[in-house]
Design an enzyme around this catalytic site. Sequence first.
Site, PDB file in Angstrom:
ATOM      1  N   ASP A  32       0.750  -0.926  -0.358  1.00  6.93           N
ATOM      2  CA  ASP A  32       0.047   0.191  -0.150  1.00  6.93           C
ATOM      3  C   ASP A  32       0.796   1.178  -0.173  1.00  6.93           C
ATOM      4  OD1 ASP A  32      -2.023   2.040   0.760  1.00  6.93           O
ATOM      5  OD2 ASP A  32      -2.839   0.973   2.360  1.00  6.93           O
ATOM      6  N   ASP A  86     -10.801   4.465  -1.307  1.00  4.55           N
ATOM      7  CA  ASP A  86     -11.046   3.556  -0.481  1.00  4.55           C
ATOM      8  C   ASP A  86     -12.834   2.733  -0.910  1.00  4.55           C
ATOM      9  OD1 ASP A  86      -9.100   2.410   0.026  1.00  4.55           O
ATOM     10  OD2 ASP A  86      -8.951   3.124   2.386  1.00  4.55           O
TER      11      ASP A  86
END
Length: 393
Positions: free
Chosen positions: A150, A218
């Site tokens: 990430d 997200d």
Amino acid sequence: MKNRLVCLLAFFVFASLLSGTAGAQPPKLAATPPMGWNSWNHFAGKIDDATVRVQTDAMVSNGMRDAGYIYINIDDTWQGERDAQGIIHSNSKFPDMKALADYVHSKGLKLGIYSSPGLKTCAKYEGSYGHEDQDAKTYADWGIDYLKYDLCSFRDMMKQADSPESAHKMMVDAYIKMRDALLKTGRPIVYSLCQYGNDAVWRWGVSVGGNLWRTTGDISDRYARMAEIGFSQAGIAKYAGPGHWNDPDMLEVGNGGMNAEEYRTHMSLWAILAAPLLAGNDLSTMTPETISLLTNKEVVAIDQDKAGIQGDRVSAEGPMEIWMRPLADGSKAVALFNRHAQPMDMHVDFQQLGFKSKMKMRDVWAGKDIEVTNGQYEARVPGHGVVLLRVSK
Ligand code: GLA
């Protein structure tokens, strides 16, 4: 005579080696979109060893493993300190990562973990910057099968670059560095890129070794956000295929923020998109409805279709969208999505979609065959809902 027999035998051994029949090839990593569970959406920073074991047991007992869900992925917040040699250790929530991996493996499942190319992860835990080889080796020693990598704080370093091009190159190099580190371990580890779709990652994700790459920011457990993400995937189908998938983020099914129609839309859209199916709920407290949403065999079969061709939007009339995905057996998954809050009457002209007037059709969620003789199909689609069809000639 004996010599001729030996020659013949040698020829057959050689020929079978050439044709690949001497030993079956090991299946390619992520030959179909990865299926499993990830800790973030429901547990976030509260994830720990005991919870992972409970999720593992639940995945077996509730039928998800048998439906194809295999990966148990620990997201952010497992990381502890590095020791004097620079080796990363898990924090007190995860007393023994190797023992946990052994436990997950003993149930026929695989274990995933999470890190960042930056100094810190998004939740401000230790990242892999400067320790890529060491970390990959540690993961392999523990028995890890999947890494989500990430971007997070690496973006701060990219801000120091003197041009957008060199910032892009820094990011690409960082992803290549971890790919090489993973390869060096010799352990097959699925490589999941997470950098929110920046720089059109679908165009280059495969070249840095990604088995999947997040295409968006997200998700959250609201219809508006799920729909914004899912329907924004139009036009990128050609970049996905066996071993390398577009990833519009994990599932929210069962977390409670959407109704059953909305979760059916979520599952149907992800199946049309050949998206990874990573459940993001608490698997130990699922209602029968949540289990049936996540494990519907025909929906999972569309997602996991072995041809691996991602579907795309074929038409939109305001909030009414039709998406289609070609499947390995020559049939097609066709989804009628209604993004309006109220029911809508939707119409599909199957001749326009390349079918003849007569066809075999199945309403997947209803589990019912439908008779169509004139190539036309009408359905009343619930608000925020879907009718998912599997159509063959
Ligand atoms: C980012 C990712 C999420 C999750 C969190 C963890 O926001 O996009 O999926 O991994 O970090 O901190």
